[in-house]
Design a protein around this motif. Sequence first.
Motif, mmCIF file in Angstrom:
data_model
loop_
_atom_site.group_PDB
_atom_site.id
_atom_site.type_symbol
_atom_site.label_atom_id
_atom_site.label_comp_id
_atom_site.label_asym_id
_atom_site.label_seq_id
_atom_site.Cartn_x
_atom_site.Cartn_y
_atom_site.Cartn_z
ATOM 1 N N LYS A 83 92.801 -32.932 121.002
ATOM 2 C CA LYS A 83 91.959 -32.892 119.808
ATOM 3 C C LYS A 83 92.555 -31.901 118.822
ATOM 4 O O LYS A 83 92.856 -30.765 119.179
ATOM 5 N N PRO A 84 92.770 -32.296 117.555
ATOM 6 C CA PRO A 84 93.374 -31.380 116.590
ATOM 7 C C PRO A 84 92.459 -30.203 116.291
ATOM 8 O O PRO A 84 91.230 -30.315 116.357
ATOM 9 N N GLY A 85 93.083 -29.064 115.969
ATOM 10 C CA GLY A 85 92.292 -27.862 115.730
ATOM 11 C C GLY A 85 92.920 -26.957 114.705
ATOM 12 O O GLY A 85 93.299 -27.393 113.619
ATOM 13 N N ASN A 86 93.073 -25.678 115.073
ATOM 14 C CA ASN A 86 93.489 -24.663 114.117
ATOM 15 C C ASN A 86 94.838 -24.071 114.504
ATOM 16 O O ASN A 86 95.153 -23.920 115.685
ATOM 17 N N LYS A 111 95.836 -25.937 110.076
ATOM 18 C CA LYS A 111 94.512 -26.323 110.573
ATOM 19 C C LYS A 111 94.200 -27.750 110.173
ATOM 20 O O LYS A 111 94.390 -28.150 109.023
ATOM 21 N N HIS A 112 93.711 -28.535 111.133
ATOM 22 C CA HIS A 112 93.390 -29.936 110.870
ATOM 23 C C HIS A 112 92.428 -30.048 109.685
ATOM 24 O O HIS A 112 91.390 -29.399 109.642
ATOM 25 N N GLY A 113 92.809 -30.865 108.709
ATOM 26 C CA GLY A 113 91.991 -31.055 107.522
ATOM 27 C C GLY A 113 92.307 -30.109 106.389
ATOM 28 O O GLY A 113 91.835 -30.310 105.265
ATOM 29 N N ASN A 114 93.100 -29.075 106.658
ATOM 30 C CA ASN A 114 93.436 -28.089 105.630
ATOM 31 C C ASN A 114 94.930 -27.789 105.590
ATOM 32 O O ASN A 114 95.344 -26.725 105.106
ATOM 33 N N PRO A 151 98.079 -38.374 111.984
ATOM 34 C CA PRO A 151 97.069 -38.390 113.051
ATOM 35 C C PRO A 151 97.521 -37.563 114.256
ATOM 36 O O PRO A 151 98.720 -37.360 114.488
ATOM 37 N N ALA A 152 96.542 -37.093 115.016
ATOM 38 C CA ALA A 152 96.829 -36.326 116.228
ATOM 39 C C ALA A 152 97.781 -37.093 117.131
ATOM 40 O O ALA A 152 97.662 -38.309 117.288
#
Length: 209
Positions: A83-86, A111-114, A151-152
């Motif tokens: 799972k993607p994270g920081n 960080k995932h999304g940033n 994607p992860a």
Amino acid sequence: MGKLVGAVILTLSVQGAGAVELFNGRDFSGWELQTTPAAVVGDAFHVLPDGVIASDGKPAGFLATSQSYRNYKLHVEWRWTGKPGNGGVLLHISPGAFDRVWPVSLQVQTKHGNVGDLLPMAAASFAEPLTSKPGTDTRIKARTAADSEKPAGEWNACDIVSQDGTVEVTINGVPQNRVTQVRPAAGRIGFQLEGTPYELRHVELTPLD
């Protein structure tokens, strides 16, 4: 907080040098770990048979080069193995008071999304205005283009150019951020541990001096 023992801070100045792999593919020679609680490199990072660097994501802290660099191009490939994270790439790590477990440095956010955001850590700074709200604990200059993270499980490419206090960041071929008058303008290079496992490969630095 763990302490660095026997750290040697050097400045690389190589005329006409090509890209250098910062990981030798065998061990962590030339790298130092600083974490809370204190740990050894083998507790947090492992070299896989194909030379890929696997991180457990903990304990909180960072892995940093022993050497200091000023003007360079840096290519880094990373991917989330679950799972993607920081996470983040730390530039210009320098002596000074820490911000929690983070040193004086410029963070390139993974960080995932940033991905592509820039964060001046501790006493670090740059000329451009922040996009985070005044007074917030985490200071951020958000990326300037649409999300270009893959994607992860897929490999992402981060390309950084640091030249005389100007830092430019490209993620998977998309220019995402640029700051000037970066302070400090030189220092060590590192990778954060923020609780999420990830892998690294092709960590290559090309001197510009």
